[in-house]
Design an enzyme around this catalytic site. Structure first.
Site, PDB file in Angstrom:
ATOM      1  N   HIS A 136      39.400 -35.849 152.360  1.00 31.50           N
ATOM      2  CA  HIS A 136      38.777 -34.838 153.033  1.00 31.50           C
ATOM      3  C   HIS A 136      38.501 -35.106 154.497  1.00 31.50           C
ATOM      4  CE1 HIS A 136      38.406 -33.309 148.773  1.00 31.50           C
ATOM      5  NE2 HIS A 136      37.926 -32.226 149.394  1.00 31.50           N
ATOM      6  N   ARG A 190      46.291 -32.544 142.327  1.00 24.85           N
ATOM      7  CA  ARG A 190      45.351 -31.005 142.475  1.00 24.85           C
ATOM      8  C   ARG A 190      46.085 -29.955 142.958  1.00 24.85           C
ATOM      9  NH1 ARG A 190      40.045 -28.764 145.216  1.00 24.85           N
ATOM     10  NH2 ARG A 190      40.887 -29.627 147.364  1.00 24.85           N
ATOM     11  N   GLU A 201      34.691 -23.514 140.612  1.00 26.56           N
ATOM     12  CA  GLU A 201      34.066 -23.722 142.046  1.00 26.56           C
ATOM     13  C   GLU A 201      33.174 -22.331 142.545  1.00 26.56           C
ATOM     14  OE1 GLU A 201      37.035 -25.534 144.840  1.00 26.56           O
ATOM     15  OE2 GLU A 201      38.407 -24.367 143.400  1.00 26.56           O
ATOM     16  N   ASP A 229      32.500 -25.054 147.792  1.00 27.14           N
ATOM     17  CA  ASP A 229      32.633 -23.528 147.630  1.00 27.14           C
ATOM     18  C   ASP A 229      31.836 -22.757 146.905  1.00 27.14           C
ATOM     19  OD1 ASP A 229      35.646 -22.987 148.782  1.00 27.14           O
ATOM     20  OD2 ASP A 229      36.015 -24.909 147.587  1.00 27.14           O
ATOM     21  N   ARG A 288      31.538 -33.571 144.871  1.00 28.92           N
ATOM     22  CA  ARG A 288      30.582 -33.724 145.580  1.00 28.92           C
ATOM     23  C   ARG A 288      31.103 -33.778 147.120  1.00 28.92           C
ATOM     24  NH1 ARG A 288      25.399 -34.847 143.979  1.00 28.92           N
ATOM     25  NH2 ARG A 288      25.127 -36.497 145.594  1.00 28.92           N
ATOM     26  N   ARG A 321      37.493 -23.283 155.172  1.00 31.14           N
ATOM     27  CA  ARG A 321      37.162 -24.297 154.125  1.00 31.14           C
ATOM     28  C   ARG A 321      35.826 -24.713 154.264  1.00 31.14           C
ATOM     29  NH1 ARG A 321      40.857 -26.777 151.001  1.00 31.14           N
ATOM     30  NH2 ARG A 321      43.050 -26.459 151.383  1.00 31.14           N
TER      31      ARG A 321
END
Length: 1044
Positions: free
Chosen positions: A154, A546, A667, A708, A746, A879
């Site tokens: 990320h 994913r 989410e 999210d 997380r 995002r």
């Protein structure tokens, strides 16, 4: 938005910490004196003194004087030239970074000086035994524990990798400086080394000039393994084992590991078109390559250590067989791509510290940097057929790990594409070039190496381990060929495919040493290597895949339309389930070989094919983001089954490993509320339930997303909905007798579910952590928690002990039904306040763009994926990371507290104040929620946020800013009422002082950012102003110890 080291809760020694901060600051000042001159230093000091004075006035409650000093500071900064502002920003950014390095060092240093460290295995095992847990129950629970830490890419790691390594070097030097046995001359040499490192940092460009690729991100994750986790894991497992032996009388079994690692780097394609099926394949092979490379180093070192002759009969027979095979030409298998004609070779050089067990090797890596297959390899000139050397070939420093194979003609994944390798240069031509490139190498190698012993009684361990090294090298070479899509005709007996194959000879050596009375030797480096193989396996970190659920629906649309069955996505849920179940029960493939589909759909099909080829030996789970129905899971099961059938047909043999676990990720608030129902529906389907029992040991994995949900409804509502969703999922699985593992997505910041790991695990619903847990560690948190071996050891212990406590001593549920009703009331008001502001106020989006540097964050080049899932400009498709990141920069951190004040105020006004105080004292979940919000409020800064509004926000939106600052004050007021604290962070004075220490450098950075943003928005094409802004973003992130 929490300090990265909050898990390590020991109070640091502020005297020594301040001394190190002063030392590093003085060294940086001396360097700046040389680099930019004394006039600049004077200006820098004036800015710092003004900022310090303003902070002192605020802490003393003299607001008018503080405001006056802050206005003077802002005026000084506004008069600076662009060059001066740029240099000031760089200087303060480096000050804050150096303070952060010193802070981390002193937290670890203080913990190492304590007889029993809080939350360590020794501490928690002792606590549990005293509380009545039997030694057998404790032992069995620890041995059965399954925790997987999943590292993700990320985009929150703002520092370049070059600078990260330099920061690690400074941390090692600070550690070395603290040694009591250093002479005065040695200390002076350490100071000189620090000067060199800081000078190098100052002269290095802080900014990334291009976006990293997914493979770059994966390399960064693998480097964390090599530089830190590789050392930390054996040390951590020794701590677990020693604590178990102390409190239960039995050590941890050698092949037992409570923690393993996974990765999303190169597998997370949700909204990232740069992650393709080829990227996933290359990253998986690269991870295997690195595992073999690391094992080769360890085996090489181990062969020096195990020089003894006495061994067990079984090991003696094995050594004899190896020698016979080596010396008998008829039995010697030769491959065209074998670089030497010896099956195994003795090491030629003893590296430094080889006599120490690997866990003792703190500080710098004992080995040079890892040379992965890449651009430094000799490359083929496809046009001329010549061998061209790269400009600077990377070489290893230790001859015992330098392999002739490193100079092979295998080029990097990017240098030869599958098409070029097959079309431009014929395979025979490649082999010829390879052979020519290795002329003379075998003879030269023979001169360096001693002759092999001819009798198995001489150094049998070296003979066996030499054979192990030979197979490891062939395994590594095979992967280099596979990375280039070059056919490989290795005999399967010549390389390792599974960790069991590698463990077999290592365990034989271990048992032999134990039987011969050399247990101390067996439990040293050899035991460390066996534990590494158990933990890291053949891939270091299994790669999760994913993808968003809508992409699977689009793929099935294309298939059903091609087969004239209609449009899958237009069917209702029952029709989808009937179709999917029927096809899953069938034995024929669904997707015809002749099908033609759009590129996006083909990429999904290619991903499933690669997953089938790699299998569960290399890959972990298949995570479905935005899952909302049972059909989302069955769709992936069907596409997976179909790809495996196609691969079996193509290969003519079974796929490696089993099918991947399919994990729905819930989410949004809506999907979280339906999570339990979706799992019940899935488990009610006979085929699926039998599939879970047969192929996944009766284990269902479910992922819950924190980012999210927080952006959707606010942090408080998200926390409550996540708690209820976990309860419901656990209940659903229990109804069908299925075990469940919850996977927690997380983030690093509290707004994205971050915060201290120990606190988070201890506040989960009862029964949701039953010895198993998966959790992501994202972006900057990977480096913060696992970048240094000592810090990594502490974090691994914290995971182990927190999961153990949650399993054996689950947290209390809400004492009364009334408490749940109060939570519902707070959540309802909080969510309404949050959504009214963020999604329904027509002015909010414009205010967000004006008051924060959100639009400019994209220039940081910190991640391979786009900032938005779709091209719209609204908050909905933004995002969560840039959403949090932008507000963190302005020190307003709005997403973490908005709505909380309204919810708590509403509950108190309805007469629930005493109930809330009782909930805080007796309910771990509620207490942790309030404590995390309090931590955030302690870091938020109203005067700084007000300054952003005053300078950057248009007049008509100034009122919205005032209203939001009022909401922040309301949240702080009612958090203090419920917690009973007099001031924010009263229960964490150490953190409060650390924050206060940063403010004289952090406040000017914020004010400078405001000034630069104002200039940039008048001249948005000015690259120099943009660079200055990005430097301030780096500095504020360093000061806040967080990005997004």
């Amino acid at each position: 938005m929490t300090d990265t080291t909050d898990d390590i809760a020991e109070e640091i020694s502020f005297q020594s910490f301040d001394d190190d901060c002063k030392l590093l600051g003085n060294l940086l000042n001396d360097i700046l004196q040389r680099e930019v001159g004394s006039n600049f230093i004077d200006k820098l000091e004036r800015i710092r003194v003004l900022a310090q004075s303003g902070c002192n006035m605020r802490q003393a409650g003299i607001e008018d004087m503080a405001e006056l000093l802050e206005k003077q500071l802002a005026s000084e900064l506004s008069k600076m030239s662009l060059e001066e502002a740029f240099t000031i920003a760089r200087a303060f950014s480096h000050y804050l970074t150096l303070m952060g390095i010193a802070e981390t060092h002193h937290r670890v240093r203080k913990g190492g000086n304590l007889a029993q460290i809080a939350k360590s295995c020794d501490d928690i095992f002792n606590q549990l035994v005293r509380d009545g847990v039997s030694p057998d129950e404790l032992y069995n629970t620890v041995c059965k524990q399954e925790v997987e830490i999943v590292l993700t890419a990320h985009p929150t790691q703002i520092n370049r990798r070059t600078l990260q390594y330099k920061h690690i070097r400074i941390a090692h030097l600070l550690e070395f400086k603290d040694r009591p046995d250093l002479s005065v001359e040695d200390r002076e040499m350490v100071i000189e080394d620090l000067v060199r490192e800081i000078t190098s940092i100052w002269q290095t460009d802080e900014l990334r000039r291009q976006k990293p690729t997914p493979v770059d991100e994966a390399r960064a994750g693998l480097n964390i393994v090599e530089q830190s986790l590789w050392k930390a894991v054996p040390h951590y497992l020794r701590r677990v084992s020693n604590a178990l032996k102390k409190h239960t009388g039995k050590p941890l079994p050698l092949t037992c590991t409570p923690i393993k690692f996974g990765s999303w780097m190169g597998g997370d394609r949700d909204g990232n078109p740069n992650v393709t099926s080829k990227v996933t394949k290359d990253v998986s092979l690269l991870s295997r390559w690195m595992a073999f490379d690391l094992y080769i180093r360890e085996v090489d070192s181990l062969r020096f250590e195990l020089s003894m002759n006495q061994c067990s009969d079984m090991l003696s027979r094995l050594a004899h067989e190896i020698l016979e095979e080596t010396t008998n030409p008829e039995n010697h298998r030769e491959n065209w791509n074998q670089s030497g004609n010896r099956t195994h070779s003795l090491p030629t050089k003893l590296h430094a510290r080889a006599h120490l067990p690997s866990f003792a090797e703190n500080g710098e890596s004992q080995h040079p940097r890892l040379d992965m297959p890449g651009h430094d390899y000799t490359q083929l000139n496809h046009k001329g057929g010549e061998i061209l050397s790269s400009s600077t070939a990377s070489k290893r420093g230790s001859s015992n790990i330098q392999s002739p194979q490193k100079s092979s003609t295998i080029s990097s994944p990017s240098a030869i594409s599958p098409s070029s390798s097959s079309n431009s240069v014929p395979l025979l031509g490649q082999r010829k070039l390879f052979a020519e490139s290795n002329i003379g190498r075998s003879s030269f190698k023979k001169l360096l190496e001693p002759s092999l012993p001819q009798f198995p009684g001489l150094a049998p361990y070296r003979i066996v381990l030499g054979n192990v090294k030979d197979k490891l090298e062939k395994s590594r070479k095979r992967l280099e060929l596979l990375l280039e899509d070059i056919p490989c005709d290795y005999d399967p007996l010549d390389y390792y495919e599974t960790s069991d194959q590698l463990l077999e000879p290592l365990l034989l050596c271990y048992e032999s040493l134990q039987s011969c009375g050399s247990g101390m030797l067996a439990d040293g480096r050899l035991a460390d290597l066996i534990r590494r193989v158990t933990t890291f396996g053949m891939v270091l970190m299994k790669l999760d895949l994913r993808q968003e659920s809508g992409r699977h629906a689009e793929t099935l649309d294309a298939i059903t339309k091609y087969l004239d069955m209609g449009t899958y996505s237009e069917w209702d849920e029952e029709k989808k389930l009937n179709f999917l179940t029927r096809e899953l029960k069938g034995k024929r493939p669904l997707v015809p070989l002749s099908i033609e589909v759009p590129p996006d759909v083909q990429e999904v099909l290619d991903t499933f094919r690669i997953a089938a080829e790699l299998g569960s030996d290399s890959l972990g789970a298949y995570v479905i983001s935005m899952a909302s129905n049972a059909s989302d899971v069955l769709a992936v099961e069907l596409l997976q089954k179909d790809a495996r059938l196609a691969v079996v047909g193509g290969l003519g043999r079974p796929c490696p490993g089993g099918t991947l676990r399919v994990v729905p990720l819930f989410e949004t608030v809506k999907d979280l509320r339906a999570a339990g129902s979706v799992i019940r529906k899935l488990l009610s389907i006979d085929w699926y339930r039998e599939h879970i029992i047969k192929n996944h040991n009766g284990h269902q994995e479910v992922m819950v997303g924190y980012s999210d949900s927080g952006k959707d409804a606010g942090r408080f509502t998200a926390a409550w909905e996540l708690y209820k969703a976990q309860e419901d999922v656990v209940a659903a699985c229990n109804e069908y007798g299925i075990k469940v593992t919850l996977f927690h997505g997380r983030g690093g910041s509290i707004g994205r579910g971050g915060g201290p790991t120990y606190l988070a695990i201890q506040s989960q619903p009862p029964g949701s952590v039953m010895g198993t847990l998966r959790s992501t560690e994202q972006g900057e948190m990977v480096e913060a928690k696992f970048g240094l071996p000592k810090v990594a050891v502490r974090q691994l212990e914290i995971y182990t002990t927190a999961v153990l406590l949650a399993t054996l001593r689950p947290p209390h549920p809400p004492r009364e039904v009334k408490w749940r009703n109060v939570m519902e009331e707070i959540s309802k008001i909080s969510c309404q306040c949050y959504r009214t502001t963020v999604y329904e106020n027509p002015e909010f989006l414009a205010y967000f763009h004006e008051a924060t540097p959100e639009a400019e964050l994209g220039f940081l080049n910190i991640g391979s994926r786009p900032a938005r899932r779709k091209s719209s400009t609204g908050i909905g498709h933004l995002r969560a990371i840039p959403w949090i990141f932008a507000w963190t920069q302005t020190r307003f951190v709005l997403p973490a507290w908005l709505g909380v004040g309204a919810g708590l105020k509403g509950a108190c006004e309805k007469g629930y104040t005493e109930e809330l105080k009782a909930m805080y004292k007796e309910w771990p979940f509620f207490q942790s929620t309030i404590d995390l919000i309090e931590m955030i409020l302690g870091k938020a800064d109203i005067p700084i946020a007000k300054h952003y509004d005053k300078v950057l926000v248009s007049e008509k939106r100034q009122e919205l800013g005032r209203e939001l600052r009022g909401e922040l004050m309301t949240a702080g007021k009612f958090v203090l009422v419920i917690s009973g604290h007099e001031k924010l962070q009263q229960n964490n004075r150490s953190l409060r002082r650390l924050i206060e220490n940063r403010l004289p450098f952090l406040n000017p950075m914020n004010m400078l950012q405001v000034e630069i943003l104002k200039r940039l928005r008048r001249d948005d094409d000015n690259l120099k102003i943009r660079d200055a802004l990005l430097i301030t973003i780096n500095g504020i992130a360093a000061g806040m110890r967080n990005t997004g």
